[in-house]
Scaffold this motif. Sequence first.
Motif, PDB file in Angstrom:
ATOM      1  N   ARG A   1       2.945 -11.685  -9.676  1.00 14.84           N
ATOM      2  CA  ARG A   1       3.990 -11.174 -10.124  1.00 14.84           C
ATOM      3  C   ARG A   1       4.443  -9.976  -9.053  1.00 14.84           C
ATOM      4  O   ARG A   1       5.574 -10.460  -8.725  1.00 14.84           O
ATOM      5  CB  ARG A   1       4.402 -10.554 -10.987  1.00 14.84           C
ATOM      6  CG  ARG A   1       5.561 -10.067 -11.709  1.00 14.84           C
ATOM      7  CD  ARG A   1       6.051  -9.221 -13.370  1.00 14.84           C
ATOM      8  NE  ARG A   1       5.595 -10.345 -13.752  1.00 14.84           N
ATOM      9  CZ  ARG A   1       6.004 -10.191 -15.431  1.00 14.84           C
ATOM     10  NH1 ARG A   1       5.916  -8.919 -15.717  1.00 14.84           N
ATOM     11  NH2 ARG A   1       5.515 -11.156 -16.310  1.00 14.84           N
ATOM     12  N   ARG A   2       3.424  -8.530  -8.634  1.00 11.58           N
ATOM     13  CA  ARG A   2       3.895  -8.459  -7.405  1.00 11.58           C
ATOM     14  C   ARG A   2       3.875  -9.229  -6.261  1.00 11.58           C
ATOM     15  O   ARG A   2       4.857  -9.287  -5.583  1.00 11.58           O
ATOM     16  CB  ARG A   2       3.458  -7.445  -7.288  1.00 11.58           C
ATOM     17  CG  ARG A   2       3.214  -5.621  -7.017  1.00 11.58           C
ATOM     18  CD  ARG A   2       2.622  -4.959  -7.090  1.00 11.58           C
ATOM     19  NE  ARG A   2       1.552  -4.687  -6.036  1.00 11.58           N
ATOM     20  CZ  ARG A   2       0.292  -4.623  -6.304  1.00 11.58           C
ATOM     21  NH1 ARG A   2      -0.072  -4.565  -7.695  1.00 11.58           N
ATOM     22  NH2 ARG A   2      -0.812  -4.908  -5.530  1.00 11.58           N
ATOM     23  N   PHE A   3       2.807  -9.912  -6.171  1.00 11.46           N
ATOM     24  CA  PHE A   3       3.145 -10.455  -4.910  1.00 11.46           C
ATOM     25  C   PHE A   3       4.534 -11.180  -5.033  1.00 11.46           C
ATOM     26  O   PHE A   3       5.046 -10.907  -3.535  1.00 11.46           O
ATOM     27  CB  PHE A   3       2.299 -11.281  -4.808  1.00 11.46           C
ATOM     28  CG  PHE A   3       1.518 -12.561  -3.550  1.00 11.46           C
ATOM     29  CD1 PHE A   3       0.835 -11.727  -2.310  1.00 11.46           C
ATOM     30  CD2 PHE A   3       2.320 -13.450  -3.286  1.00 11.46           C
ATOM     31  CE1 PHE A   3       0.430 -12.750  -1.557  1.00 11.46           C
ATOM     32  CE2 PHE A   3       1.909 -14.513  -2.421  1.00 11.46           C
ATOM     33  CZ  PHE A   3       1.049 -14.024  -1.289  1.00 11.46           C
ATOM     34  N   GLY A   4       4.635 -11.813  -5.646  1.00 11.93           N
ATOM     35  CA  GLY A   4       6.289 -13.072  -5.911  1.00 11.93           C
ATOM     36  C   GLY A   4       7.580 -12.262  -5.695  1.00 11.93           C
ATOM     37  O   GLY A   4       7.924 -12.467  -4.776  1.00 11.93           O
TER      38      GLY A   4
ATOM     39  N   GLY B   1       1.013  -0.738   0.128  1.00  8.33           N
ATOM     40  CA  GLY B   1       0.372  -0.283  -0.010  1.00  8.33           C
ATOM     41  C   GLY B   1       0.912   1.251   0.243  1.00  8.33           C
ATOM     42  O   GLY B   1       0.705   1.702  -0.729  1.00  8.33           O
ATOM     43  N   LEU B   2       2.269   0.719   1.036  1.00  4.59           N
ATOM     44  CA  LEU B   2       2.636   2.307   0.534  1.00  4.59           C
ATOM     45  C   LEU B   2       3.898   2.683  -0.596  1.00  4.59           C
ATOM     46  O   LEU B   2       3.912   3.731  -0.725  1.00  4.59           O
ATOM     47  CB  LEU B   2       3.877   1.988   1.947  1.00  4.59           C
ATOM     48  CG  LEU B   2       5.074   3.215   2.236  1.00  4.59           C
ATOM     49  CD1 LEU B   2       4.179   4.043   2.993  1.00  4.59           C
ATOM     50  CD2 LEU B   2       5.490   2.654   3.268  1.00  4.59           C
ATOM     51  N   LEU B   3       4.483   2.023  -1.528  1.00  9.69           N
ATOM     52  CA  LEU B   3       4.641   2.065  -2.714  1.00  9.69           C
ATOM     53  C   LEU B   3       4.179   1.830  -4.162  1.00  9.69           C
ATOM     54  O   LEU B   3       3.824   2.540  -4.688  1.00  9.69           O
ATOM     55  CB  LEU B   3       6.099   0.197  -2.848  1.00  9.69           C
ATOM     56  CG  LEU B   3       7.010   0.564  -1.427  1.00  9.69           C
ATOM     57  CD1 LEU B   3       7.793  -0.678  -1.589  1.00  9.69           C
ATOM     58  CD2 LEU B   3       7.915   1.657  -1.351  1.00  9.69           C
ATOM     59  N   PHE B   4       2.922   1.020  -3.541  1.00 10.16           N
ATOM     60  CA  PHE B   4       2.382   1.039  -5.310  1.00 10.16           C
ATOM     61  C   PHE B   4       0.702   0.908  -4.531  1.00 10.16           C
ATOM     62  O   PHE B   4      -0.652   0.267  -5.133  1.00 10.16           O
ATOM     63  CB  PHE B   4       1.786  -0.622  -5.254  1.00 10.16           C
ATOM     64  CG  PHE B   4       3.699  -1.203  -6.030  1.00 10.16           C
ATOM     65  CD1 PHE B   4       3.545  -0.055  -7.119  1.00 10.16           C
ATOM     66  CD2 PHE B   4       4.076  -2.458  -5.704  1.00 10.16           C
ATOM     67  CE1 PHE B   4       5.323  -1.111  -7.036  1.00 10.16           C
ATOM     68  CE2 PHE B   4       5.867  -2.452  -5.301  1.00 10.16           C
ATOM     69  CZ  PHE B   4       5.590  -1.987  -5.994  1.00 10.16           C
ATOM     70  N   SER B   5       0.119   2.648  -3.959  1.00  9.36           N
ATOM     71  CA  SER B   5      -0.642   2.590  -3.742  1.00  9.36           C
ATOM     72  C   SER B   5      -2.418   2.631  -4.790  1.00  9.36           C
ATOM     73  O   SER B   5      -3.336   2.633  -4.532  1.00  9.36           O
ATOM     74  CB  SER B   5      -1.357   4.270  -2.887  1.00  9.36           C
ATOM     75  OG  SER B   5      -0.230   5.809  -3.742  1.00  9.36           O
ATOM     76  N   SER B   6      -2.056   2.689  -5.933  1.00 10.88           N
ATOM     77  CA  SER B   6      -2.944   3.136  -7.040  1.00 10.88           C
ATOM     78  C   SER B   6      -2.743   1.892  -8.063  1.00 10.88           C
ATOM     79  O   SER B   6      -3.448   1.931  -9.027  1.00 10.88           O
ATOM     80  CB  SER B   6      -2.571   4.252  -8.503  1.00 10.88           C
ATOM     81  OG  SER B   6      -0.934   3.947  -8.903  1.00 10.88           O
ATOM     82  N   ALA B   7      -1.936   1.076  -7.346  1.00 13.15           N
ATOM     83  CA  ALA B   7      -2.082  -0.638  -8.300  1.00 13.15           C
ATOM     84  C   ALA B   7      -3.489  -1.182  -7.487  1.00 13.15           C
ATOM     85  O   ALA B   7      -3.614  -1.363  -6.908  1.00 13.15           O
ATOM     86  CB  ALA B   7      -0.948  -1.055  -7.677  1.00 13.15           C
ATOM     87  N   ARG B   8      -3.738  -1.899  -8.991  1.00 11.15           N
ATOM     88  CA  ARG B   8      -4.674  -3.581  -8.261  1.00 11.15           C
ATOM     89  C   ARG B   8      -4.097  -3.791  -7.148  1.00 11.15           C
ATOM     90  O   ARG B   8      -2.858  -4.638  -6.812  1.00 11.15           O
ATOM     91  CB  ARG B   8      -5.121  -3.845 -10.068  1.00 11.15           C
ATOM     92  CG  ARG B   8      -4.171  -5.233 -10.844  1.00 11.15           C
ATOM     93  CD  ARG B   8      -3.958  -5.684 -11.141  1.00 11.15           C
ATOM     94  NE  ARG B   8      -3.050  -6.458 -11.673  1.00 11.15           N
ATOM     95  CZ  ARG B   8      -3.191  -7.550 -12.683  1.00 11.15           C
ATOM     96  NH1 ARG B   8      -4.378  -8.029 -11.983  1.00 11.15           N
ATOM     97  NH2 ARG B   8      -2.054  -8.306 -13.005  1.00 11.15           N
ATOM     98  N   PRO B   9      -5.205  -4.738  -7.045  1.00 13.46           N
ATOM     99  CA  PRO B   9      -5.509  -5.359  -5.185  1.00 13.46           C
ATOM    100  C   PRO B   9      -3.564  -6.161  -5.351  1.00 13.46           C
ATOM    101  O   PRO B   9      -3.826  -7.357  -5.961  1.00 13.46           O
ATOM    102  CB  PRO B   9      -6.412  -5.936  -4.975  1.00 13.46           C
ATOM    103  CG  PRO B   9      -7.968  -5.487  -5.981  1.00 13.46           C
ATOM    104  CD  PRO B   9      -7.162  -4.734  -6.904  1.00 13.46           C
ATOM    105  N   LEU B  10      -2.942  -6.807  -4.330  1.00  5.81           N
ATOM    106  CA  LEU B  10      -1.492  -7.361  -4.545  1.00  5.81           C
ATOM    107  C   LEU B  10      -2.518  -9.038  -4.474  1.00  5.81           C
ATOM    108  O   LEU B  10      -1.534  -9.914  -4.699  1.00  5.81           O
ATOM    109  CB  LEU B  10      -1.236  -7.079  -3.187  1.00  5.81           C
ATOM    110  CG  LEU B  10       0.053  -8.303  -3.144  1.00  5.81           C
ATOM    111  CD1 LEU B  10       1.212  -7.881  -3.940  1.00  5.81           C
ATOM    112  CD2 LEU B  10       0.514  -7.965  -1.756  1.00  5.81           C
TER     113      LEU B  10
END
Length: 456
Positions: free
Chosen positions: A361-364, A347-356
């Motif tokens: 890929r982002r999750f991993g 939430g701090l780094l990717f506040s506007s991205a889709r849910p984790l």
Amino acid sequence: MTTERFPESSEPLLPTKRRWEGEDGDEAAAFHEFDGASFPGAVFNLSTTIVGAGIMALPATMKVLGLVPGLVMIVLAAFLTDASIELLMRFSRVVGAPSYGAVMGDAFGWWGRRLLQVCVVVNNVGVMIVYMIIIGDVLSGTSSVGEHHYGVLEGWFGTHWWNGRFFVLLVTTLAVFTPLACFKRVDSLSYTSTVSVALAVVFVVITAGIAIVKLILGQIPMPKLFPEVPDLASVWELFTAVPVLVTAYVCHYNVHPIHNELKESSQIKPIVHTSLALCSTVYITTSFFGYLLFGESTLSDVLANFDSNLGIPYSSALSDAVRVSYAVHLMLVFPMIFHALRLNLDGLLFSSARPLASDNRRFGVMTAVLLLVIFVSANFIPSIWDAFQFTGATAAVCIAFIFPAAITLRDPHSIAKKWDKILAVFMIVLAVTSNVVAVYSDAYSIFHKKSAPSQA
């Protein structure tokens, strides 16, 4: 109100079945079997969040405060934690906020949300590094001031490359932490949380059993019931126990994720009450029997007391059982703390991205990088413990008391009662006092350790 007013990282890590019904795409089908978390699973997950390494410091607080004030303070801390969580969830319900950060954002805007996320990241990274350091100490041993304290594996098999700290923590990270960190739902950790709480109970039962046997044999003197305060320095020492007690029940960052996955969201209040009652029982029993067993010899980490001969049959086997059960307990606590860390850092780094949860890929990548940072820190920067005595204590009291109290005092929706605001002021005063004491006492001890050789 709907949760669309909280677009920045307000989603739970994995949306529940109810929130995905009727949506198109494969993701909705992927989670359709999840029908909400159970009451027992939620209780054990929240209890695991609470009971971590701090349990080992509680017997030492009895040595400082005496049994009666010490046990009363443990109960008081539980009631204050319950009150702070109740305030937090009350303001969450008014605005439909699905996360702690969303409540802070509603009360204080963008900076409020970010400040909360930074505190959770700082606190949880510090806690998990400390956990990994302790696991390494217990299994592989540690050296201090030229003296080596043998770990359990060294005691069983001798010193080898495969039971050294680096290799043991590497295997633990790859075989235990990595698989558990890959779960996207908090409820998926309910079984490991159950085992974790059970291992904490094993530690309590063994400690109580040893203390009762020694009591029957007449080997335990009368414990100190009240503190001894012969001078002003002794009065000041009493306050050094406050930070340990104030931060003993910190779990606020996982309340919303657990609440979001419940079958019945109304169950969160009894879940919090049950978890706090369970953890209070474990804390009171550990504090009482730990101090009863070791008396004025109780160390700041009571686990270190189990390195010595306990003076009863099978002393070595019981000591190993205590240390191994505690190490495994921390291994199973680790993923619960990691879950909140990953969610808040995202939430701090990717506040506007889709849910984790919907971005594998982002999750991993985030999971791998965080595990690597924690592993490297625990292996090569053991002195980081001192640094996190400052940042960890400060962040923890902010999460547990200062932020819920600040939300109550700001009262953006005019729902706080007069008593709520009085309680909020008390929480802030207590939290600030404990912070000042913690920072001063830690700074003094570090300075004293550094200056002691030059005075010799």
